[in-house]
Design a protein around this motif. Structure first.
Motif, PDB file in Angstrom:
ATOM      1  N   PRO A 146      42.996  51.621  42.389  1.00 16.85           N
ATOM      2  CA  PRO A 146      41.880  50.749  42.702  1.00 16.85           C
ATOM      3  C   PRO A 146      41.278  50.044  41.501  1.00 16.85           C
ATOM      4  O   PRO A 146      40.277  49.351  41.636  1.00 16.85           O
ATOM      5  CB  PRO A 146      40.859  51.713  43.302  1.00 16.85           C
ATOM      6  N   VAL A 147      41.858  50.176  40.311  1.00 17.53           N
ATOM      7  CA  VAL A 147      41.246  49.627  39.107  1.00 17.53           C
ATOM      8  C   VAL A 147      41.914  48.349  38.617  1.00 17.53           C
ATOM      9  O   VAL A 147      41.262  47.366  38.329  1.00 17.53           O
ATOM     10  CB  VAL A 147      41.281  50.670  37.962  1.00 17.53           C
ATOM     11  N   GLY A 148      43.216  48.388  38.492  1.00 22.60           N
ATOM     12  CA  GLY A 148      43.876  47.332  37.748  1.00 22.60           C
ATOM     13  C   GLY A 148      44.943  46.568  38.496  1.00 22.60           C
ATOM     14  O   GLY A 148      45.154  46.740  39.690  1.00 22.60           O
ATOM     15  N   PHE A 149      45.608  45.746  37.710  1.00 27.72           N
ATOM     16  CA  PHE A 149      46.713  44.928  38.193  1.00 27.72           C
ATOM     17  C   PHE A 149      47.503  44.436  36.990  1.00 27.72           C
ATOM     18  O   PHE A 149      47.052  44.538  35.850  1.00 27.72           O
ATOM     19  CB  PHE A 149      46.207  43.732  39.021  1.00 27.72           C
ATOM     20  N   VAL A 150      48.668  43.894  37.277  1.00 31.16           N
ATOM     21  CA  VAL A 150      49.513  43.269  36.258  1.00 31.16           C
ATOM     22  C   VAL A 150      49.965  41.927  36.816  1.00 31.16           C
ATOM     23  O   VAL A 150      50.336  41.833  37.986  1.00 31.16           O
ATOM     24  CB  VAL A 150      50.756  44.138  35.949  1.00 31.16           C
ATOM     25  N   ILE A 151      49.939  40.896  35.986  1.00 25.67           N
ATOM     26  CA  ILE A 151      50.527  39.609  36.343  1.00 25.67           C
ATOM     27  C   ILE A 151      51.607  39.336  35.314  1.00 25.67           C
ATOM     28  O   ILE A 151      51.333  39.276  34.105  1.00 25.67           O
ATOM     29  CB  ILE A 151      49.490  38.477  36.355  1.00 25.67           C
ATOM     30  N   TYR A 152      52.846  39.225  35.797  1.00 20.06           N
ATOM     31  CA  TYR A 152      53.981  38.998  34.908  1.00 20.06           C
ATOM     32  C   TYR A 152      54.907  37.964  35.538  1.00 20.06           C
ATOM     33  O   TYR A 152      55.325  38.150  36.682  1.00 20.06           O
ATOM     34  CB  TYR A 152      54.730  40.310  34.640  1.00 20.06           C
TER      35      TYR A 152
END
Length: 158
Positions: A146-152
């Motif tokens: 529920p905290v983060g994400f990654v965009i790659y």
């Protein structure tokens, strides 16, 4: 028991971190009740990948590990921006393959590529050595819900 009660009770306990005996962040957030939380500030950064390590199994879950150079601190929640060290590499740990992390690994992680991350930030003073982070670089982890994400490469991972 209501989640607000748990959060209020948890906030009072931030004076003593349950794992390390100290508090990393200067505030409490609901995600810190999550078992993967290290009670650290949450950062959102743009970075360049500088080193990629082989995927490793850690306590039943797979992890992608790599070092980044932070180019831009977009935001920080729970600490002053001066905590983030843009002069040294930062170690990134991305959990995948179970219901606590990303569903699948991020494909094509390559040195020299740009990446955007949000997760908990463990500074130099609180980082601990691991097989891939022997130099105790600062760490970004919890890069999934529920905290983060990654965009790659244009794809967002939660």
């Amino acid at each position: 028991m209501s989640s607000q009660y748990l959060l209020n009770r948890h906030h009072n306990n931030l004076l003593k971190h349950p794992h390390f005996g100290h508090t990393i962040t200067n505030d409490s957030y609901g995600h810190q009740l999550h078992p993967l939380s290290l009670h650290a500030p949450v950062v959102h950064v743009k970075a360049t990948i500088v080193k990629v390590y082989p995927d490793r199994e850690r306590r039943g879950a797979m992890h992608q590990h790599f070092d980044v150079k932070i180019n831009e601190l977009i935001s920080i929640k729970g600490a002053d921006a001066s905590l983030v060290d843009k002069n040294s590499d930062t170690f990134v740990a991305i959990r995948y393959g179970d219901n606590l992390g990303l569903a699948e690994p991020i494909t094509g992680i390559t040195e020299g590529q740009e990446i955007e991350l949000q997760g908990e930030y463990i500074d130099h003073n609180h980082a601990y050595p691991t097989e891939d982070n022997r130099d105790k670089y600062p760490v970004i982890h919890f890069t999934h819900k529920p905290v983060g994400f990654v965009i790659y490469q244009g794809k967002e991972y939660h």
